[in-house]
Design a protein around this motif. Structure first.
Motif, PDB file in Angstrom:
ATOM      1  N   GLY A  62      -6.780   4.057   5.823  1.00 34.17           N
ATOM      2  CA  GLY A  62      -6.549   4.203   7.328  1.00 34.17           C
ATOM      3  C   GLY A  62      -5.993   5.632   7.664  1.00 34.17           C
ATOM      4  N   CYS A  63      -5.837   5.475   9.043  1.00 33.39           N
ATOM      5  CA  CYS A  63      -5.394   6.953   9.362  1.00 33.39           C
ATOM      6  C   CYS A  63      -4.203   6.374  10.423  1.00 33.39           C
ATOM      7  CB  CYS A  63      -6.349   7.652  10.236  1.00 33.39           C
ATOM      8  SG  CYS A  63      -5.579   8.964  11.123  1.00 33.39           S
ATOM      9  N   HIS A  64      -2.861   6.648   9.899  1.00 30.83           N
ATOM     10  CA  HIS A  64      -1.767   6.466  10.693  1.00 30.83           C
ATOM     11  C   HIS A  64      -1.252   7.652  11.679  1.00 30.83           C
ATOM     12  CE1 HIS A  64      -1.079   3.477   7.090  1.00 30.83           C
ATOM     13  NE2 HIS A  64      -1.980   3.128   7.882  1.00 30.83           N
ATOM     14  N   VAL A  65      -0.991   7.557  12.705  1.00 32.77           N
ATOM     15  CA  VAL A  65      -0.468   8.495  13.553  1.00 32.77           C
ATOM     16  C   VAL A  65       0.764   8.309  14.142  1.00 32.77           C
ATOM     17  CG1 VAL A  65      -0.795   9.737  15.892  1.00 32.77           C
ATOM     18  CG2 VAL A  65      -2.909   8.778  14.635  1.00 32.77           C
ATOM     19  N   HIS A  66       1.704   9.278  13.836  1.00 36.35           N
ATOM     20  CA  HIS A  66       3.132   9.325  14.271  1.00 36.35           C
ATOM     21  C   HIS A  66       3.433   9.978  15.493  1.00 36.35           C
ATOM     22  CE1 HIS A  66       5.021   7.235  10.573  1.00 36.35           C
ATOM     23  NE2 HIS A  66       3.906   7.627  10.121  1.00 36.35           N
ATOM     24  N   VAL A  67       4.070   9.483  16.653  1.00 41.30           N
ATOM     25  CA  VAL A  67       4.311  10.091  18.000  1.00 41.30           C
ATOM     26  C   VAL A  67       5.932   9.769  17.983  1.00 41.30           C
ATOM     27  CG1 VAL A  67       3.793  10.272  20.307  1.00 41.30           C
ATOM     28  CG2 VAL A  67       2.070   9.405  18.650  1.00 41.30           C
ATOM     29  N   SER A  68       6.547  11.200  18.308  1.00 40.10           N
ATOM     30  CA  SER A  68       8.035  10.921  18.598  1.00 40.10           C
ATOM     31  C   SER A  68       8.333  10.024  19.632  1.00 40.10           C
ATOM     32  CB  SER A  68       8.393  12.410  18.639  1.00 40.10           C
ATOM     33  OG  SER A  68       7.705  13.095  19.625  1.00 40.10           O
ATOM     34  N   VAL A  69       9.458   9.467  19.660  1.00 39.01           N
ATOM     35  CA  VAL A  69      10.096   8.898  20.910  1.00 39.01           C
ATOM     36  C   VAL A  69      11.400   9.264  20.623  1.00 39.01           C
ATOM     37  CG1 VAL A  69       8.344   6.825  20.983  1.00 39.01           C
ATOM     38  CG2 VAL A  69      10.402   6.901  19.242  1.00 39.01           C
ATOM     39  N   GLU A  70      12.215   8.953  22.020  1.00 40.09           N
ATOM     40  CA  GLU A  70      13.548   9.452  22.284  1.00 40.09           C
ATOM     41  C   GLU A  70      14.588   8.622  21.530  1.00 40.09           C
ATOM     42  OE1 GLU A  70      14.085  10.274  26.280  1.00 40.09           O
ATOM     43  OE2 GLU A  70      12.685  11.815  26.241  1.00 40.09           O
ATOM     44  N   SER A  71      13.955   7.305  21.299  1.00 43.53           N
ATOM     45  CA  SER A  71      14.987   6.365  20.991  1.00 43.53           C
ATOM     46  C   SER A  71      14.164   4.885  20.441  1.00 43.53           C
ATOM     47  CB  SER A  71      15.760   5.920  22.090  1.00 43.53           C
ATOM     48  OG  SER A  71      15.282   5.254  23.195  1.00 43.53           O
ATOM     49  N   THR A 112       9.633   7.796  15.495  1.00 43.90           N
ATOM     50  CA  THR A 112       8.427   7.809  15.821  1.00 43.90           C
ATOM     51  C   THR A 112       7.834   6.355  16.017  1.00 43.90           C
ATOM     52  OG1 THR A 112       7.255   7.749  13.400  1.00 43.90           O
ATOM     53  CG2 THR A 112       7.345  10.019  14.617  1.00 43.90           C
ATOM     54  N   VAL A 113       6.838   6.330  16.823  1.00 48.23           N
ATOM     55  CA  VAL A 113       6.056   5.178  16.954  1.00 48.23           C
ATOM     56  C   VAL A 113       4.800   5.444  16.076  1.00 48.23           C
ATOM     57  CG1 VAL A 113       4.374   3.780  18.216  1.00 48.23           C
ATOM     58  CG2 VAL A 113       6.426   3.904  19.092  1.00 48.23           C
ATOM     59  N   GLU A 114       4.608   4.461  14.968  1.00 46.80           N
ATOM     60  CA  GLU A 114       3.430   4.683  14.124  1.00 46.80           C
ATOM     61  C   GLU A 114       2.209   3.616  14.419  1.00 46.80           C
ATOM     62  OE1 GLU A 114       2.505   4.231   9.277  1.00 46.80           O
ATOM     63  OE2 GLU A 114       4.739   3.574  10.278  1.00 46.80           O
ATOM     64  N   ILE A 115       1.256   4.278  14.830  1.00 42.40           N
ATOM     65  CA  ILE A 115       0.060   3.749  15.386  1.00 42.40           C
ATOM     66  C   ILE A 115      -1.109   3.737  13.874  1.00 42.40           C
ATOM     67  CG2 ILE A 115      -1.837   3.515  16.653  1.00 42.40           C
ATOM     68  CD1 ILE A 115       0.033   5.138  18.969  1.00 42.40           C
ATOM     69  N   ARG A 116      -1.182   2.273  13.475  1.00 41.49           N
ATOM     70  CA  ARG A 116      -1.808   2.011  12.453  1.00 41.49           C
ATOM     71  C   ARG A 116      -3.338   1.515  12.296  1.00 41.49           C
ATOM     72  NH1 ARG A 116       1.865   1.748   8.211  1.00 41.49           N
ATOM     73  NH2 ARG A 116       0.586  -0.038   7.117  1.00 41.49           N
ATOM     74  N   VAL A 117      -3.911   1.453  13.514  1.00 39.17           N
ATOM     75  CA  VAL A 117      -5.067   0.700  13.725  1.00 39.17           C
ATOM     76  C   VAL A 117      -6.356   1.225  13.297  1.00 39.17           C
ATOM     77  CG1 VAL A 117      -4.308  -0.820  15.582  1.00 39.17           C
ATOM     78  CG2 VAL A 117      -5.396   1.511  16.133  1.00 39.17           C
ATOM     79  N   SER A 118      -6.362   2.690  13.165  1.00 37.98           N
ATOM     80  CA  SER A 118      -7.532   3.471  12.736  1.00 37.98           C
ATOM     81  C   SER A 118      -7.929   3.487  11.393  1.00 37.98           C
ATOM     82  CB  SER A 118      -7.329   4.813  13.314  1.00 37.98           C
ATOM     83  OG  SER A 118      -6.913   4.769  14.892  1.00 37.98           O
ATOM     84  N   ASP A 119      -9.343   3.272  11.135  1.00 36.99           N
ATOM     85  CA  ASP A 119      -9.863   3.905  10.017  1.00 36.99           C
ATOM     86  C   ASP A 119      -9.659   5.377   9.523  1.00 36.99           C
ATOM     87  OD1 ASP A 119     -11.001   1.133   9.826  1.00 36.99           O
ATOM     88  OD2 ASP A 119     -12.980   1.735   9.890  1.00 36.99           O
ATOM     89  N   VAL A 120      -9.518   5.738   8.323  1.00 40.37           N
ATOM     90  CA  VAL A 120      -9.532   7.169   8.249  1.00 40.37           C
ATOM     91  C   VAL A 120     -10.836   7.858   8.700  1.00 40.37           C
ATOM     92  CG1 VAL A 120     -10.697   6.998   6.009  1.00 40.37           C
ATOM     93  CG2 VAL A 120      -9.166   9.046   6.621  1.00 40.37           C
ATOM     94  N   CYS A 121     -10.868   8.619   9.276  1.00 38.71           N
ATOM     95  CA  CYS A 121     -12.196   9.298   9.937  1.00 38.71           C
ATOM     96  C   CYS A 121     -13.003  10.282   9.009  1.00 38.71           C
ATOM     97  CB  CYS A 121     -11.777   9.872  11.337  1.00 38.71           C
ATOM     98  SG  CYS A 121     -10.706   8.756  12.688  1.00 38.71           S
ATOM     99  N   LEU A 122     -14.275   9.956   9.459  1.00 34.02           N
ATOM    100  CA  LEU A 122     -15.044  10.889   8.497  1.00 34.02           C
ATOM    101  C   LEU A 122     -15.000  12.108   8.733  1.00 34.02           C
ATOM    102  CD1 LEU A 122     -17.433  11.080   6.424  1.00 34.02           C
ATOM    103  CD2 LEU A 122     -19.086  10.570   8.104  1.00 34.02           C
ATOM    104  N   ARG A 123     -14.675  12.597   9.938  1.00 38.89           N
ATOM    105  CA  ARG A 123     -14.840  13.835  10.630  1.00 38.89           C
ATOM    106  C   ARG A 123     -13.176  14.280  10.907  1.00 38.89           C
ATOM    107  NH1 ARG A 123     -19.703  16.471  11.040  1.00 38.89           N
ATOM    108  NH2 ARG A 123     -21.715  14.900  10.942  1.00 38.89           N
ATOM    109  N   ALA A 124     -12.731  15.592  10.564  1.00 39.78           N
ATOM    110  CA  ALA A 124     -11.424  15.855  10.977  1.00 39.78           C
ATOM    111  C   ALA A 124     -11.253  15.932  12.570  1.00 39.78           C
ATOM    112  CB  ALA A 124     -11.148  17.098  10.374  1.00 39.78           C
TER     113      ALA A 124
END
Length: 362
Positions: free
Chosen positions: A123-132, A224-236
């Motif tokens: 998978g590809c997990h994206v972390h986005v910062s949050v204030e609280s 952070t909020v961690e968004i975990r739905v994505s497949d690892v992507c073939l292309r960067a």
């Protein structure tokens, strides 16, 4: 601007045959020789997998450059021990996963049985910062309908155990077999979120909060909020697109919360349908509209996501880059589409893997 970090899981494969190779321990030993304190590369559940993690970035060009560097370094280290890396969310070839040596992984294998083998996915997990935590949970409540669109954009797992599954993201179907995976109901507050996680751990079904595998969650170790739905992507460049849209979604959701706008009250059962549809067809057919939850052409649903996040994208200077990347992806097709085109051209799943090794590095 909010910071964004990305975790990508990669397959370790033979550079000529495409066969998965259980070499993560050897690769990590080699990485530690070069840099004893390195934290970019980490062990994963199976020995045929490797995880890389970027540092938090504010500018998408910097994030893209770091992902490219990390992939290149992973390829170099893999080459030194006779293997290669491929950004494939499932392995197209038949494989028996080799469990990595770790007490936590042994617990999972004993607790979840053969379903553990279904987690041989990347998978590809994206972390986005949050204030609280309060802002983070408000964001989680408002992200829910839009997450299937990210799944469709990232779809990169059509093959599993030597066959075409008929899905664009079969990884997500395998992952959903876990007891805590998938979309969530509305939480309403950080306190309610913490109670839910504590209750899940207290049930004994999962070991700890790290096994709460919601489609999006508050990260266990980071603000952070961690968004975990994505497949690892073939292309960067697709990874960068997913990360950019994830940040725009978080920012838009946070603004809606501060403005007093309530989240859409979709049921989990409807969210599961939207998630399934995204996994089934990717961008090839219809998706479920995030607001109406009715079928709509995929390109229109992606356009609705861009419209919903337009102010956030403009504020971070990402509008033109996202529009260009989306147009390119809709024209070129997802990783799943590219894999199927490779199979049609070569007639060989081994050749699919070998070619994807090259595409992983651009």
């Amino acid at each position: 601007m909010r910071t964004v970090g990305v975790e990508e899981e990669l397959l370790l494969v033979h550079p000529d045959s495409g066969e998965p190779m259980s070499q993560s321990a050897a690769l990590l030993d080699r990485a530690a020789l070069d840099d004893p304190g390195q934290a970019v590369f980490q062990k994963e559940l199976f020995g045929q997998m490797l995880e890389l993690a970027t540092s938090p970035q504010r500018h998408m060009a910097d994030l893209g450059a770091e992902i490219a560097r990390c992939r290149k370094e992973a390829a170099r280290l893999a080459g030194e021990i006779g293997c290669a890396v491929a950004a494939l969310a499932t392995c197209p070839l038949p494989v028996t996963p080799a469990l990595s040596a770790h007490e936590r992984y042994r617990w999972m294998a004993g607790r979840f049985g053969s379903a553990t083998l279904d987690q041989f996915v990347c998978g590809c997990h994206v972390h986005v910062s949050v204030e609280s935590d309060e802002e983070g949970v408000a964001v989680l409540d408002r992200l829910r309908p839009w997450l299937p669109v990210l799944r469709a954009l990232s779809a990169n797992s059509p093959f599993w155990q030597g066959r075409d599954t008929g899905y664009a993201s079969f990884r997500s179907r395998l992952w959903s077999r876990g007891p805590s995976a998938g979309p969530t109901e509305l939480f309403g507050s950080a306190a309610a979120y913490r109670r839910r996680v504590a209750d899940m751990v207290a049930s004994g079904v999962i070991l700890d909060a790290g096994m709460v595998y919601f489609d999006a969650r508050l990260a266990v170790h980071y603000p952070t909020v961690e968004i975990r739905v994505s497949d690892v992507c073939l292309r960067a460049d697709t990874t960068v697109l997913i990360a950019t849209l994830a940040r725009a979604l978080v920012e838009t959701a946070a603004r809606d919360w501060r403005a007093g706008l309530p989240p859409l009250d979709h049921s989990v059962s409807m969210l599961r349908l939207a998630s399934w549809q995204a996994a089934r067809s990717g961008l090839e057919q219809e998706l479920l509209d995030p607001v109406a939850v009715r079928p709509r052409p995929a390109a229109e649903v992606v356009g609705a996501l861009l419209a919903y996040t337009a102010d956030a994208l403009a504020g971070s200077g990402d509008t033109s880059g996202v529009e260009e990347a989306v147009a390119q992806l809709l024209s070129r097709g997802t990783g799943a589409g590219e894999q199927r085109a490779l199979l049609e051209r070569t007639g060989s799943l081994r050749e699919v893997v070998v070619d994807c090794v090259r595409r992983t590095q651009g």
